[in-house]
Design an enzyme around this catalytic site. Structure first.
Site, PDB file in Angstrom:
ATOM      1  N   LYS A 110     -24.888  -6.647 -27.296  1.00  0.00           N
ATOM      2  CA  LYS A 110     -25.327  -5.483 -28.060  1.00  0.00           C
ATOM      3  C   LYS A 110     -24.165  -4.536 -28.367  1.00  0.00           C
ATOM      4  O   LYS A 110     -24.154  -3.877 -29.408  1.00  0.00           O
ATOM      5  CB  LYS A 110     -26.422  -4.732 -27.286  1.00  0.00           C
ATOM      6  CG  LYS A 110     -27.726  -5.515 -27.186  1.00  0.00           C
ATOM      7  CD  LYS A 110     -28.795  -4.726 -26.436  1.00  0.00           C
ATOM      8  CE  LYS A 110     -30.095  -5.506 -26.370  1.00  0.00           C
ATOM      9  NZ  LYS A 110     -31.161  -4.752 -25.668  1.00  0.00           N
ATOM     10  N   LYS A 194     -34.423 -16.787 -34.245  1.00  0.00           N
ATOM     11  CA  LYS A 194     -35.683 -16.209 -33.790  1.00  0.00           C
ATOM     12  C   LYS A 194     -36.337 -15.395 -34.901  1.00  0.00           C
ATOM     13  O   LYS A 194     -35.653 -14.773 -35.716  1.00  0.00           O
ATOM     14  CB  LYS A 194     -35.442 -15.306 -32.572  1.00  0.00           C
ATOM     15  CG  LYS A 194     -35.220 -16.035 -31.270  1.00  0.00           C
ATOM     16  CD  LYS A 194     -35.094 -15.076 -30.107  1.00  0.00           C
ATOM     17  CE  LYS A 194     -36.420 -14.404 -29.790  1.00  0.00           C
ATOM     18  NZ  LYS A 194     -36.346 -13.582 -28.553  1.00  0.00           N
ATOM     19  N   LYS A 197     -37.713  -8.759 -36.895  1.00  0.00           N
ATOM     20  CA  LYS A 197     -37.960  -7.742 -37.918  1.00  0.00           C
ATOM     21  C   LYS A 197     -36.673  -7.341 -38.627  1.00  0.00           C
ATOM     22  O   LYS A 197     -36.711  -6.732 -39.691  1.00  0.00           O
ATOM     23  CB  LYS A 197     -38.628  -6.514 -37.303  1.00  0.00           C
ATOM     24  CG  LYS A 197     -37.723  -5.698 -36.402  1.00  0.00           C
ATOM     25  CD  LYS A 197     -38.337  -4.361 -36.079  1.00  0.00           C
ATOM     26  CE  LYS A 197     -37.351  -3.475 -35.334  1.00  0.00           C
ATOM     27  NZ  LYS A 197     -37.826  -2.100 -35.214  1.00  0.00           N
TER      28      LYS A 197
END
Length: 330
Positions: A110, A194, A197
């Protein structure tokens, strides 16, 4: 057995969220005492729009209840409504070690190439995760592959705290394998990625709020290959899009991959896709109607969350008091 798990209140819930986590929670509440929380404090580790966060909290609560989380069976609450999460996390920051956190692979992913620009919260949020479960003396925590390292960290923190202060305060939580198998749902446009959104293509995912017509269209246009479905699951290797659609069908119907292929072996996607669309619609249509009802009554949503928070605060209080006492703050 006490199971504790949280989910960040992000907008745009999709079929991957439902099959990958939410329905597993629904099954868990019949197997153990469960506390499920909306991890709104974790959401602060990256830039956040306050109005959007408030809306997402309500939307996530509504989606969980619409999907089958029963506030009469499980304790459902907003993380920030229980200040003990933050208080215990700060105490545990004195126990956790920088070297432990530097090894967390999710921070490396991240934070990317510019980790120095990340918030301190993004670096230390595994300690808050540890507090989330240790606070309630959780015996078990449901974890996916990407969270196993964080559960190990929680156990390390609990063990070191107990040893450092010569107490037997924190239970060492184990991974929870109940609740059935969580489906790993991939993008409808790329079977190797995956469902997310953040994907720029709306056709890559099915939202829980999509109409029946939109669902049918997205399934119809989902990427596939020209080969018919095999009878042997091993023959799906190398066919990620086919494997993904078959896996979604199996998760929706509660069947195994073998059972699905036994029914559709030798048939092409012209036959399989309409059956898959019907299965998705059958799952999401009643959920969508319930979601609309819950959205129309925000006061009831708040009542449910506050009732859960009240119970959570009661359960958390003894552990927090004992932690204060152990470190000399009480």
């Amino acid at each position: 057995m006490r199971v504790v798990s949280g989910i960040q209140p992000t907008g745009g819930l999709h079929l991957g969220n439902l099959l990958g986590a939410i329905l597993r929670w629904v099954r868990m509440q019949d197997e153990a005492e469960c506390l499920f929380f909306l991890a709104d404090m974790h959401a602060l580790t990256i830039a956040v729009d306050p109005a959007e966060l408030r809306a997402n909290i309500r939307e996530m609560a509504a989606a969980l209840i619409a999907s089958g989380i029963d506030p009469a069976k499980a304790t459902l609450f907003r993380q920030s409504a229980v200040p003990a999460h933050a208080e215990l996390a700060w105490i545990l920051q004195g126990t956790a070690r920088i070297g432990w956190l530097e090894r967390m692979t999710q921070f490396k992913e991240k934070g990317g190439k510019h980790k120095e620009r990340s918030s301190v919260g993004l670096f230390t949020y595994p300690v808050l995760q540890a507090a989330d479960v240790l606070l309630y003396q959780a015996t078990h925590v449901p974890v996916g592959e990407d969270q196993k390292q964080h559960l190990e960290l929680a156990r390390d923190i609990a063990l070191k705290f107990n040893n450092d202060f010569d107490v037997e305060l924190f239970a060492l939580p184990e991974p929870f394998i109940g609740g059935g198998t969580a489906a790993r749902v991939m993008s409808l446009r790329d079977g190797k990625a995956k469902m997310s959104k953040s994907d720029p293509s709306e056709m890559s995912r099915i939202h829980l709020t999509d109409s029946d017509e939109d669902i049918a269209q997205k399934i119809r246009k989902a990427r596939t290959d020209p080969e018919p479905l095999p009878e042997d699951p091993a023959l799906l290797d190398g066919r990620p899009e086919a494997r993904n659609l078959v896996g979604i069908y199996a998760a929706l119907t509660g069947e195994s991959i073998e059972q699905v292929l036994a029914r559709f072996a030798g048939q092409g996607f012209g036959t399989f896709k309409p059956a898959l669309a019907d299965a998705v619609i059958a799952m999401l249509s009643p959920l969508r109607r319930r979601l609309d009802e819950l959205r129309a009554d925000p006061a009831e949503l708040e009542r449910i969350l506050e009732s859960g928070a009240e119970r959570a605060r009661t359960l958390a209080a003894p552990t927090l008091a004992n932690a204060y006492r152990a470190v000399g703050l009480a």
